[in-house]
Scaffold this motif. Structure first.
Motif, PDB file in Angstrom:
ATOM      1  N   PRO A 107       0.798  -1.239   0.000  1.00  0.00           N
ATOM      2  CA  PRO A 107       0.000   0.000   0.000  1.00  0.00           C
ATOM      3  C   PRO A 107       0.831   1.289   0.000  1.00  0.00           C
ATOM      4  CG  PRO A 107      -0.231  -1.183   2.086  1.00  0.00           C
ATOM      5  CD  PRO A 107       0.475  -2.102   1.169  1.00  0.00           C
ATOM      6  N   LEU A 108       2.060   1.239   0.543  1.00  0.00           N
ATOM      7  CA  LEU A 108       2.864   2.473   0.552  1.00  0.00           C
ATOM      8  C   LEU A 108       3.149   2.963  -0.863  1.00  0.00           C
ATOM      9  CD1 LEU A 108       3.344   1.722   3.607  1.00  0.00           C
ATOM     10  CD2 LEU A 108       5.571   2.817   3.324  1.00  0.00           C
ATOM     11  N   ARG A 109       3.213   2.017  -1.782  1.00  0.00           N
ATOM     12  CA  ARG A 109       3.498   2.390  -3.171  1.00  0.00           C
ATOM     13  C   ARG A 109       2.372   3.216  -3.787  1.00  0.00           C
ATOM     14  NH1 ARG A 109       7.774   2.559  -6.418  1.00  0.00           N
ATOM     15  NH2 ARG A 109       7.028   1.200  -8.058  1.00  0.00           N
ATOM     16  N   ILE A 110       1.182   3.139  -3.219  1.00  0.00           N
ATOM     17  CA  ILE A 110       0.074   3.956  -3.739  1.00  0.00           C
ATOM     18  C   ILE A 110       0.459   5.443  -3.631  1.00  0.00           C
ATOM     19  CG2 ILE A 110      -2.372   4.580  -3.473  1.00  0.00           C
ATOM     20  CD1 ILE A 110      -2.861   1.819  -2.300  1.00  0.00           C
ATOM     21  N   LEU A 111       1.214   5.771  -2.585  1.00  0.00           N
ATOM     22  CA  LEU A 111       1.638   7.165  -2.376  1.00  0.00           C
ATOM     23  C   LEU A 111       2.497   7.664  -3.535  1.00  0.00           C
ATOM     24  CD1 LEU A 111       2.645   6.930   1.395  1.00  0.00           C
ATOM     25  CD2 LEU A 111       0.523   7.832   0.445  1.00  0.00           C
ATOM     26  N   ASP A 112       3.112   6.717  -4.235  1.00  0.00           N
ATOM     27  CA  ASP A 112       4.052   7.023  -5.307  1.00  0.00           C
ATOM     28  C   ASP A 112       3.334   7.132  -6.665  1.00  0.00           C
ATOM     29  OD1 ASP A 112       6.663   7.465  -5.947  1.00  0.00           O
ATOM     30  OD2 ASP A 112       7.096   5.380  -6.441  1.00  0.00           O
ATOM     31  N   SER A 113       1.987   6.942  -6.651  1.00  0.00           N
ATOM     32  CA  SER A 113       1.230   6.910  -7.908  1.00  0.00           C
ATOM     33  C   SER A 113       1.359   8.227  -8.674  1.00  0.00           C
ATOM     34  CB  SER A 113      -0.247   6.642  -7.613  1.00  0.00           C
ATOM     35  OG  SER A 113      -1.017   6.948  -8.761  1.00  0.00           O
ATOM     36  N   LYS A 114       1.505   8.078 -10.000  1.00  0.00           N
ATOM     37  CA  LYS A 114       1.627   9.284 -10.835  1.00  0.00           C
ATOM     38  C   LYS A 114       0.252   9.728 -11.374  1.00  0.00           C
ATOM     39  CE  LYS A 114       6.241   9.190 -10.671  1.00  0.00           C
ATOM     40  NZ  LYS A 114       6.352   8.264  -9.541  1.00  0.00           N
TER      41      LYS A 114
END
Ligand code: ATP
Ligand code: MG
Length: 426
Positions: A207-214
């Motif tokens: 889920p932390l990778r959602i923060l990285d969404s472009k």
């Protein structure tokens, strides 16, 4: 099947670096090596192939790299092997295997090809080169600061410092991240109708990778998400504050970016990226941070580690944009020989010159040809000077020296003096 006479082409996304490009690569590599040496980092050379399990255990099963980018194959013994997609895992594997991590401190670097099956585009390839730097055995944030200072010095030496900005974040420890992760999942679940397909998948896996969404549509949602910083322990916060204090006192500018999470699972505490706006979407030149937990994860004892990886192609793309980068000449002197005797004398003289004039780059024209055609080649070689030997010069024990890039006159010098003259010129 391909037709017999059709030539075979390189694999998509895998590039040749041609002779006209290599001087610029060597120029950058030499500066990199000098900077690393000035901080006493030592080179380690590692295999390009490792057991697949190594990457699964280190990079993380649910990362982009392991899920969809690895070149994995069974070798003839049916062992599953993978072309390395990055260097940290192999570097740690080697250090563990050779007992380098027991009560020791290391500052290491390596340079070489990495392989990821991504969609090729500018700055993104399937074989690409990285400089990797790893340090082991140091817990305090001064080493985090050192690797950042090292990169800052590198950009300055390469003349690209003003094209790059430093982004900085802290990810805390694995435990702190787990607590935060729960809060984050709760938050995103409350707004599940706003998540795109990628994010829905990541909600379960990473889920932390959602923060990285472009994805633009998700930015408002991301902006209001809980902040990891609010879930960090005192130890993690102190570490980050000490790093920031060192950067401040060293005059290094940075932007805090709480959305910087990095694609790999193994980071803890410090993460940073050097980013440019001059390369389109592929803006990250260099990325790294602390990964204390990874050594244990790979079977070692509790330890400390920091590092970064820099993409060489992206660096070279940036260097190409500079008009005034002075890449060293690849030929200093081009020797022209016309006539059988001149060919013999010239070859011997060239050897003596190389013996005596340290560092000279002397190219001897091979394969005969008229003065005119050899002069053309001399000019094309980029040489600063031509040394000319014809029958006349040979009979007088002389050789002619002609500056090729200035209006200065050609002059005859005795063959016994030529070494001294070149020593002064080169
Ligand atoms: P990106 O977000 O651009 O995919 P990444 O987070 O996957 O990068 P890292 O694994 O941290 O990248 O690798 C460090 C650096 O290596 C990157 O910042 C970039 O400069 C370079 N790099 C990564 N993947 C590629 C690639 N496929 N082609 C060229 N350079 C790459
Ligand atoms: Mg990537």
């Amino acid at each position: 099947m391909a037709k017999k006479n059709q030539s075979v082409q390189a694999v998509r996304g895998m590039h040749d670096i041609l002779p006209e490009q290599t001087p610029r690569w060597q120029y950058a590599e030499n500066i990199i090596k000098d900077v690393l040496a000035s901080y006493c980092y030592k080179e380690i050379r590692l295999p390009v192939v490792e057991k697949t399990e190594l990457f699964k255990r280190s990079i993380g099963e649910v990362t982009d790299i392991v899920e969809k980018e690895m070149y994995t194959f069974d070798d003839r013994n049916n062992d599953s092997l993978t072309l390395r997609p990055e260097g940290t895992a192999g570097c740690l594997r080697a250090c563990l295997e050779h007992g380098l991590l027991h009560n020791q401190v290391h500052r290491l670097w390596y340079m070489g090809p990495m392989f990821r099956h991504e969609r090729p585009q500018k700055g993104r390839y399937r074989q690409f080169y990285q400089l990797g730097v790893e340090t082991f055995g140091m817990a305090d944030p001064d080493i985090d600061a050192e690797i950042i200072l090292l990169t800052d010095r590198l950009w300055k030496k390469l003349g690209i410092r003003n094209k790059l900005r430093l982004e900085l974040n802290t990810l805390g420890t694995t435990e702190e991240r787990l607590a935060y992760r729960e809060k984050l999942v709760d938050y995103f679940k409350q707004h599940i109708e706003l998540l795109d397909e990628d994010s829905l998948r990541r909600l379960e896996t990473n889920p932390l990778r959602i923060l990285d969404s472009k994805n633009r549509d998700m930015q408002a949602l991301i902006k209001n998400a809980p902040e990891l910083m609010d879930y960090l322990s005192e130890d993690s916060l102190n570490h980050f504050e000490a790093l920031i204090a060192t950067l401040d006192s060293s005059g290094i500018e940075y932007q805090l970016n709480s959305r910087l999470v990095r694609g790999l699972d193994y980071y803890s505490k410090t993460v940073f990226e050097w980013v440019t706006d001059d390369l389109g979407a592929q803006g990250t030149i260099c990325a790294g941070g602390r990964y204390d937990g990874l050594i244990e994860q790979l079977g070692g004892k509790e330890n400390y580690a920091t590092g970064f990886a820099m993409g060489m192609e992206r660096l070279l793309l940036l260097l190409e944009q500079l008009d005034d980068v002075t890449v060293p000449r690849s030929v200093d002197v081009y020797m022209i020989r016309v006539g059988a005797e001149a060919e013999k004398v010239g070859m011997c003289l060239a050897e003596q010159i190389r013996n005596e004039v340290t560092g000279i780059k002397l190219q001897v024209n091979c394969g005969a040809g008229s003065f005119k055609s050899q002069f053309k080649k001399a000019d094309k070689s980029g040489a600063e000077f031509a040394l000319i030997l014809g029958d006349d010069e040979v009979s007088r024990g002389e050789i002619s020296l002609k500056p090729l890039r200035t209006d200065q006159q050609q002059k005859n010098i005795s063959q016994s003096e030529v070494i001294q003259v070149l020593k002064e010129l080169i």
